[in-house]
Design a protein around this motif. Sequence first.
Motif: not given
Lengths: 115, 113
Positions: B1-27
């Motif tokens: 089965a195909q799926s994706v996972a987002q391990p973080e419920d919430q990401v906090n970052v200050a304005e102007g800083n770089p951001l990353t929102v994580k995703c892993t897949y199983s396909v």
Amino acid sequence: GAGVSQSPSNKVTEKGKDVELRCDPISGHTALYWYRQSLGQGLEFLIYFQGNSAPDKSGLPSDRFSAERTGGSVSTLTIQRTQQEDSAVYLCASSRRDRVSTEAFFGQGTRLTVV
Amino acid sequence: AQSVAQPEDQVNVAEGNPLTVKCTYSVSGNPYLFWYVQYPNRGLQFLLKYITGDNLVKGSYGFEAEFNKSQTSFHLKKPSALVSDSALYFCATYKWEYSTLTFGKGTMLLVSP
């Protein structure tokens, strides 16, 4: 139309009543999806229509839920004998589903509240 | 089965800083991968997609995502976050042989001034 249109935008219904939610997809899009988004939850797949093929109903949570798509365009999601746990935002999406364009376009959703 | 996972419920970052929102897949095979954003009281909007080709995909609003086959990841990134980027972000996968577009559970991004 320019985008996916859903109606009504909000629906409050009494427990036990039936409701119908409507989705008007983007013209020419052969694929149509229904999803449910509950508070604090992700997107739960309900049903998928592709052209004239038999729909994929594998996500429907119970036999109280049904959907149809007339003429390959407008779709109606029907929930019979609504329960409080049916309260959610119901999202419809459509896509061309071809090799070039696979992204889905979503409507604004119908917020269903069962009281 | 195909799926994706987002391990973080919430990401906090200050304005102007770089951001990353994580995703892993199983396909199995080559997946189609997507990022969608949901602003408050609005529907989901398409941000970007990876089908094939360059591993770095550029999308709307200055966002980009990097497809990493060895790590089976498709993280969403932006060099400099804006307060207006605060929203719910969904990773999704679609495989031609299957019918459904499968979403992760979503990650709430909060950008503080």
